[in-house]
Write a protein that holds these residues in place. Sequence first.
Motif, mmCIF file in Angstrom:
data_model
loop_
_atom_site.group_PDB
_atom_site.id
_atom_site.type_symbol
_atom_site.label_atom_id
_atom_site.label_comp_id
_atom_site.label_asym_id
_atom_site.label_seq_id
_atom_site.Cartn_x
_atom_site.Cartn_y
_atom_site.Cartn_z
ATOM 1 N N TRP A 33 33.643 -40.457 -8.333
ATOM 2 C CA TRP A 33 33.676 -39.487 -9.646
ATOM 3 C C TRP A 33 34.276 -38.110 -9.380
ATOM 4 O O TRP A 33 33.184 -37.688 -8.648
ATOM 5 N N PHE A 34 35.207 -37.824 -9.741
ATOM 6 C CA PHE A 34 35.760 -36.394 -9.535
ATOM 7 C C PHE A 34 35.539 -35.404 -10.942
ATOM 8 O O PHE A 34 35.588 -35.791 -11.780
ATOM 9 N N ALA A 35 35.480 -34.053 -10.382
ATOM 10 C CA ALA A 35 35.515 -33.211 -11.588
ATOM 11 C C ALA A 35 36.918 -32.770 -11.533
ATOM 12 O O ALA A 35 37.858 -32.824 -10.526
ATOM 13 N N TRP A 36 37.490 -31.740 -12.669
ATOM 14 C CA TRP A 36 38.770 -31.539 -12.894
ATOM 15 C C TRP A 36 39.365 -30.549 -11.884
ATOM 16 O O TRP A 36 40.309 -30.721 -11.634
ATOM 17 N N ASP A 37 38.624 -29.983 -10.906
ATOM 18 C CA ASP A 37 39.018 -29.027 -10.043
ATOM 19 C C ASP A 37 38.567 -29.217 -8.654
ATOM 20 O O ASP A 37 38.701 -28.666 -7.673
ATOM 21 N N THR A 38 38.340 -30.697 -8.427
ATOM 22 C CA THR A 38 37.741 -31.027 -7.079
ATOM 23 C C THR A 38 38.991 -31.083 -6.170
ATOM 24 O O THR A 38 40.178 -31.578 -6.385
ATOM 25 N N GLN A 39 38.895 -30.293 -4.848
ATOM 26 C CA GLN A 39 39.727 -30.093 -3.849
ATOM 27 C C GLN A 39 39.346 -31.069 -2.617
ATOM 28 O O GLN A 39 38.441 -30.730 -2.252
ATOM 29 N N LEU A 40 40.271 -32.131 -2.108
ATOM 30 C CA LEU A 40 40.059 -32.580 -0.888
ATOM 31 C C LEU A 40 41.066 -32.289 0.004
ATOM 32 O O LEU A 40 42.132 -32.346 -0.226
ATOM 33 N N GLY A 41 40.590 -32.002 1.280
ATOM 34 C CA GLY A 41 41.669 -31.977 2.343
ATOM 35 C C GLY A 41 42.040 -33.473 3.068
ATOM 36 O O GLY A 41 41.719 -34.479 2.303
ATOM 37 N N ARG A 42 42.843 -33.350 3.950
ATOM 38 C CA ARG A 42 43.172 -34.720 4.559
ATOM 39 C C ARG A 42 42.354 -35.155 5.454
ATOM 40 O O ARG A 42 41.376 -34.482 6.062
ATOM 41 N N ASP A 43 42.318 -36.607 5.631
ATOM 42 C CA ASP A 43 41.325 -37.112 6.713
ATOM 43 C C ASP A 43 40.033 -36.952 5.966
ATOM 44 O O ASP A 43 39.001 -37.118 7.142
ATOM 45 N N VAL A 44 39.706 -36.703 4.589
ATOM 46 C CA VAL A 44 38.547 -36.941 4.130
ATOM 47 C C VAL A 44 37.966 -38.028 3.823
ATOM 48 O O VAL A 44 38.794 -39.063 3.431
ATOM 49 N N LEU A 45 36.618 -38.634 4.253
ATOM 50 C CA LEU A 45 36.351 -39.895 4.182
ATOM 51 C C LEU A 45 35.045 -39.850 3.150
ATOM 52 O O LEU A 45 34.074 -39.231 3.214
ATOM 53 N N VAL A 46 35.497 -40.441 2.141
ATOM 54 C CA VAL A 46 34.304 -40.614 0.903
ATOM 55 C C VAL A 46 33.825 -42.021 0.560
ATOM 56 O O VAL A 46 34.751 -42.904 0.360
ATOM 57 N N GLU A 47 32.584 -42.183 0.843
ATOM 58 C CA GLU A 47 32.069 -43.596 0.815
ATOM 59 C C GLU A 47 31.609 -43.739 -0.805
ATOM 60 O O GLU A 47 31.707 -42.746 -1.529
ATOM 61 N N VAL A 104 36.650 -29.247 -0.471
ATOM 62 C CA VAL A 104 36.187 -29.859 0.930
ATOM 63 C C VAL A 104 37.495 -29.571 1.859
ATOM 64 O O VAL A 104 38.973 -30.085 1.540
ATOM 65 N N ALA A 105 37.274 -29.332 3.069
ATOM 66 C CA ALA A 105 38.549 -29.083 3.943
ATOM 67 C C ALA A 105 38.709 -30.397 4.627
ATOM 68 O O ALA A 105 38.386 -31.465 4.316
ATOM 69 N N ASP A 106 39.488 -30.351 5.541
ATOM 70 C CA ASP A 106 40.127 -31.585 6.276
ATOM 71 C C ASP A 106 38.988 -32.253 7.151
ATOM 72 O O ASP A 106 37.919 -31.593 7.520
ATOM 73 N N ALA A 107 39.165 -33.475 7.454
ATOM 74 C CA ALA A 107 38.065 -34.376 8.405
ATOM 75 C C ALA A 107 36.687 -34.286 8.010
ATOM 76 O O ALA A 107 35.737 -34.001 8.710
ATOM 77 N N VAL A 108 36.270 -34.301 6.609
ATOM 78 C CA VAL A 108 34.959 -34.101 6.207
ATOM 79 C C VAL A 108 34.510 -35.531 6.034
ATOM 80 O O VAL A 108 35.321 -36.288 5.327
ATOM 81 N N THR A 109 33.359 -35.898 6.290
ATOM 82 C CA THR A 109 32.652 -37.264 6.120
ATOM 83 C C THR A 109 31.515 -37.082 4.685
ATOM 84 O O THR A 109 30.594 -36.436 5.037
ATOM 85 N N ALA A 151 30.213 -26.501 -4.392
ATOM 86 C CA ALA A 151 30.077 -26.307 -2.884
ATOM 87 C C ALA A 151 31.508 -26.271 -2.155
ATOM 88 O O ALA A 151 32.415 -26.670 -2.516
ATOM 89 N N ARG A 152 31.289 -25.497 -1.017
ATOM 90 C CA ARG A 152 32.416 -25.424 -0.251
ATOM 91 C C ARG A 152 32.194 -26.148 1.335
ATOM 92 O O ARG A 152 31.146 -25.517 1.922
ATOM 93 N N LEU A 153 32.944 -27.111 1.660
ATOM 94 C CA LEU A 153 32.624 -27.849 2.979
ATOM 95 C C LEU A 153 33.908 -27.544 3.718
ATOM 96 O O LEU A 153 35.033 -27.823 3.541
ATOM 97 N N ALA A 154 33.467 -27.229 5.129
ATOM 98 C CA ALA A 154 34.844 -26.605 5.751
ATOM 99 C C ALA A 154 34.981 -27.913 6.737
ATOM 100 O O ALA A 154 34.350 -29.012 6.663
#
Length: 455
Positions: A265-279, A290-295, A305-308
């Motif tokens: 479930w996303f919020a209106w402004d959620t930002q996901l980078g490339r190669d992010v894996l979401v279970e 969320v930056a690239d290559a985050v699990t 929150a901000r995830l590098a």
Amino acid sequence: MTDPVPLAIVTLAAGKGTRMKSDLHKVLHPIAGRPMIEHLLAAAAELAPQRSVVIAGHGREQLEAQLGDRADIAVQDPQLGTGHAVQQAEAALAGFAGDVLILYGDVPFVSAATMRAMIERLHGADEPAVVVLGFEPADTLSYGRVIAEGDRIVKMVEHKDATEAERACRLCNSGLMAVRSADLFGLLARVGNDNAQGEYYLVDVVNVANAVGRTCAVVVTADPHEVEGINSRAELAVAEHRWQNRRRRAAMDDGATLIAPEAVWFAWDTQLGRDVLVEPNVFFGPGVVVADAVTIRANSHIEGARLASGVEVGPFARLRPGAVLEEGAKIGNFVEVKKAVMGKGAKANHLSYIGDAEVGAGANLGAGTITCNYDGYFKHKTVIGERAFIGSNSALVAPVRIGADAIVGAGSTVTRDVLDGELRIVRGEQLVKPGWADRFHDAMKKKKAAEKGKA
């Protein structure tokens, strides 16, 4: 080139929303964590309007609190129909010379492209007095009809006032219009209320314009869903479902992997980078980058929150507003982070609360570590240095600073600063009594046997 024509937005939001059965104004009910009217106004903002007027009735104070100085609030009281509602914007638009786009606060997903198409048609060679946004739904239900020849409107009619032949027309009226300010209020002044509801219908401006020989035109949206109104909790849920499905597809198209898309479930402004894996079963609240290559592992809740890059979160983790995870940081199962920075490569793998804290690069927080940030009145900060090691089941009572390379022994309650490279153990001395347990067990067994003998 000619200068662009100024634009004003008039948004109708005066309805009571009785079907919502809510104390919250209908247009303030959220979709993807954002009030529906904000979705609409964000799309309109892409056209850079000079004026914005919201027509309010019930719940005016709520709209004023939400919108602040971003819109003028005009009140419709009594409520005598949609045409009467738009008339209430006349004072707010005094002196304005330009185009007026009429929208509905409970029709939140009209795209900027569709709005732009309406304005462009208003400036066509035939200079229509009114442009109406039409759509062709799978079921025409009780929508008003647009009777047209090509894109020229011959007649507008509400469903309840339509003949059987007119009801057979599949082109329906969304209610959205584009009109020049020089024409709008003059046309509205000529609208009557001789109809089944005894109301002043906005759609009748088309019939008034036609009667005096003006051309009116229809623009048809390719996506009927963008003009669907939201009037009940069930319709709100349907709108949320459609929005989420579009966002999930966009995330995957942009290079993220969603193992079970329907369970994210996303919020209106959620930002996901490339190669992010979401279970599965991950919920994003507003304000997440969320930056690239985050699990992100299953059953995690992330908001503000901000995830590098290279970060790993979860399973069963909670990141609250102000959480910042720097490159390679790891937050494990049943860990909560609030208004805290986890430095590069820092770890909190199990059963911890990290609030109002700054954790240095490479620090390791053992299972059960708690930053005690609240004294009942004020919040205080904990600072943990680079490469520090905090033993399991430790309580760090803020304000407190743990130095670089320091070690806090398991089970410690730390109330004073720990210096760089220092070992701090704060717990009672371990008491050893050889043979005591054996003697205790023997005595208890004899006592139990004696009790059984008495029985």
